[in-house]
Design an enzyme around this catalytic site. Sequence first.
Site, mmCIF file in Angstrom:
data_model
loop_
_atom_site.group_PDB
_atom_site.id
_atom_site.type_symbol
_atom_site.label_atom_id
_atom_site.label_comp_id
_atom_site.label_asym_id
_atom_site.label_seq_id
_atom_site.Cartn_x
_atom_site.Cartn_y
_atom_site.Cartn_z
ATOM 1 N N THR A 111 0.740 -1.325 0.132
ATOM 2 C CA THR A 111 -0.057 -0.100 0.108
ATOM 3 C C THR A 111 0.878 1.241 -0.022
ATOM 4 O O THR A 111 2.091 1.209 0.305
ATOM 5 C CB THR A 111 -1.118 0.018 1.267
ATOM 6 O OG1 THR A 111 -0.064 0.231 2.529
ATOM 7 C CG2 THR A 111 -1.911 -1.090 1.163
ATOM 8 N N ASP A 112 0.309 2.587 -0.421
ATOM 9 C CA ASP A 112 0.613 3.550 -0.148
ATOM 10 C C ASP A 112 0.582 4.218 1.204
ATOM 11 O O ASP A 112 -0.171 3.332 2.010
ATOM 12 C CB ASP A 112 0.262 4.631 -1.091
ATOM 13 C CG ASP A 112 -1.129 4.988 -0.928
ATOM 14 O OD1 ASP A 112 -2.069 4.714 0.067
ATOM 15 O OD2 ASP A 112 -1.941 5.514 -1.881
ATOM 16 N N ALA A 113 0.939 5.340 1.559
ATOM 17 C CA ALA A 113 0.889 5.919 2.975
ATOM 18 C C ALA A 113 -0.484 5.860 3.498
ATOM 19 O O ALA A 113 -0.724 5.893 4.672
ATOM 20 C CB ALA A 113 1.578 7.303 2.975
ATOM 21 N N GLY A 114 -1.725 5.875 2.617
ATOM 22 C CA GLY A 114 -2.850 6.046 3.016
ATOM 23 C C GLY A 114 -3.660 4.730 3.240
ATOM 24 O O GLY A 114 -4.886 4.643 3.504
ATOM 25 N N VAL A 143 -4.068 2.435 0.611
ATOM 26 C CA VAL A 143 -4.754 1.980 -0.507
ATOM 27 C C VAL A 143 -3.531 1.056 -1.309
ATOM 28 O O VAL A 143 -2.248 1.692 -1.333
ATOM 29 C CB VAL A 143 -5.107 3.114 -1.276
ATOM 30 C CG1 VAL A 143 -5.539 2.820 -2.791
ATOM 31 C CG2 VAL A 143 -6.118 3.802 -0.529
#
Length: 133
Positions: A17-20, A22
């Site tokens: 995932t990315d930092a969010g 997602v």
Amino acid sequence: MNPGLFSFPIRVYWEDTDAGGVVYHASYVRFLERARTEWLRAQGIGQQALRESEDLVLVIRDMQIDFHKPARLDDVLQVSVAIIERRPASLRFEQVIARDGQVLVRAQVRAACLVASSFRPRPLPQWLVAGIQ
């Protein structure tokens, strides 16, 4: 389920995932690869054995990916694999990544058959074509 359809479960981890939280777009490519590899294994075909015994590798020639909805941290995804076209030296797959039956990603992937030692095209061995479903 379609008898020609193979499905493999994948859980989304932080590394995907990315930092969010997602799923990062490149992670979907890894998910697709894992499912194709497990599909081959389910057919009794190991990629390392193909390279060592047949001097053969299957490499990605082209890929089209449509992103419909995002996957998120801790999701359990199903990644399907189905052959939609056979050519003398390649296979084209349709793959879907879904969560709870909802399509998140749809892809078409062409894998070309190459001589491992030279990376030149070669026909798919007849035993391989006959053995895959």
